[in-house]
Design an enzyme around this catalytic site. Structure first.
Site, PDB file in Angstrom:
ATOM      1  N   VAL A 150       1.896  -7.387   4.582  1.00 44.96           N
ATOM      2  CA  VAL A 150       1.382  -6.055   4.276  1.00 44.96           C
ATOM      3  C   VAL A 150       2.545  -5.075   4.330  1.00 44.96           C
ATOM      4  CG1 VAL A 150      -0.178  -4.221   5.038  1.00 44.96           C
ATOM      5  CG2 VAL A 150      -0.901  -6.619   5.203  1.00 44.96           C
ATOM      6  N   GLU A 151       2.823  -4.465   3.192  1.00 48.61           N
ATOM      7  CA  GLU A 151       3.902  -3.482   3.063  1.00 48.61           C
ATOM      8  C   GLU A 151       3.253  -2.108   2.928  1.00 48.61           C
ATOM      9  OE1 GLU A 151       7.452  -2.528  -0.219  1.00 48.61           O
ATOM     10  OE2 GLU A 151       6.183  -4.300  -0.452  1.00 48.61           O
ATOM     11  N   VAL A 152       3.676  -1.168   3.744  1.00 52.59           N
ATOM     12  CA  VAL A 152       3.180   0.204   3.650  1.00 52.59           C
ATOM     13  C   VAL A 152       4.378   1.065   3.288  1.00 52.59           C
ATOM     14  CG1 VAL A 152       2.055   2.119   4.832  1.00 52.59           C
ATOM     15  CG2 VAL A 152       1.329  -0.234   5.297  1.00 52.59           C
ATOM     16  N   PHE A 172       0.852  -1.187   0.000  1.00 51.58           N
ATOM     17  CA  PHE A 172       0.000   0.000   0.000  1.00 51.58           C
ATOM     18  C   PHE A 172       0.886   1.235   0.000  1.00 51.58           C
ATOM     19  CE2 PHE A 172      -2.659  -3.113   2.337  1.00 51.58           C
ATOM     20  CZ  PHE A 172      -3.755  -3.121   1.498  1.00 51.58           C
ATOM     21  N   SER A 174       9.781   1.323   2.860  1.00 50.82           N
ATOM     22  CA  SER A 174       8.710   0.393   3.225  1.00 50.82           C
ATOM     23  C   SER A 174       8.827  -0.090   4.659  1.00 50.82           C
ATOM     24  CB  SER A 174       8.759  -0.835   2.306  1.00 50.82           C
ATOM     25  OG  SER A 174       8.598  -0.451   0.960  1.00 50.82           O
TER      26      SER A 174
END
Length: 139
Positions: free
Chosen positions: A127-129, A80, A116
């Site tokens: 889940v990578e932000v 994301f 990230s």
């Protein structure tokens, strides 16, 4: 010739729709949207920007939820984008009791270098932000 221009939605197979919806609301600020399907079932989606993630209960049948051939929770890996700094993302995760798996680290995004932070959701999905390091646009 066919050319794909964007992603509309994804489907995550989850063990517990309500628990997953709460996690995505609390941790990633998504908005829960419930709607009634033609079959009468309630479908839950997590809406963010111009996209959404449909939360498919693991026990749903192919007839009720037409989906991939081998639906299983914890097999997704998604990145994301945010405009929040990586340090603030990491702080937010820690404040919400979410273990950071990796990061902040520099990776390669679709438009260039990104910073990230990686976590796992309740089903083990990665889940990578991320935020872009340069002036690359999120839109």
């Amino acid at each position: 010739m066919l050319t794909v221009k964007a992603v509309d939605h994804l489907v995550f197979n989850v063990r517990n729709v309500d628990a997953s919806a709460r996690w995505y609301e609390q941790v990633l600020g998504m908005v829960r949207e419930d709607r009634q399907a033609p079959s009468g079932d309630i479908r839950t989606s997590m809406v963010f920007g111009q996209n959404k993630i449909n939360l498919r209960p693991l026990n749903a049948t192919q007839e009720a939820w037409f989906t991939g051939m081998t639906p299983c929770p914890g097999s997704d890996d998604i990145c994301f984008l945010t405009e929040t700094s990586p340090d603030d993302v990491a702080r937010h995760f820690r404040e919400n009791g979410v273990e950071i798996v990796l990061g902040p680290v520099t990776k390669s995004g679709a438009l260039g270098a990104i910073r990230s932070v990686y976590v796992r959701d309740l089903d083990g999905n990665l889940v990578e932000v991320s935020s872009y390091c340069s002036s690359a646009s999120l839109g």
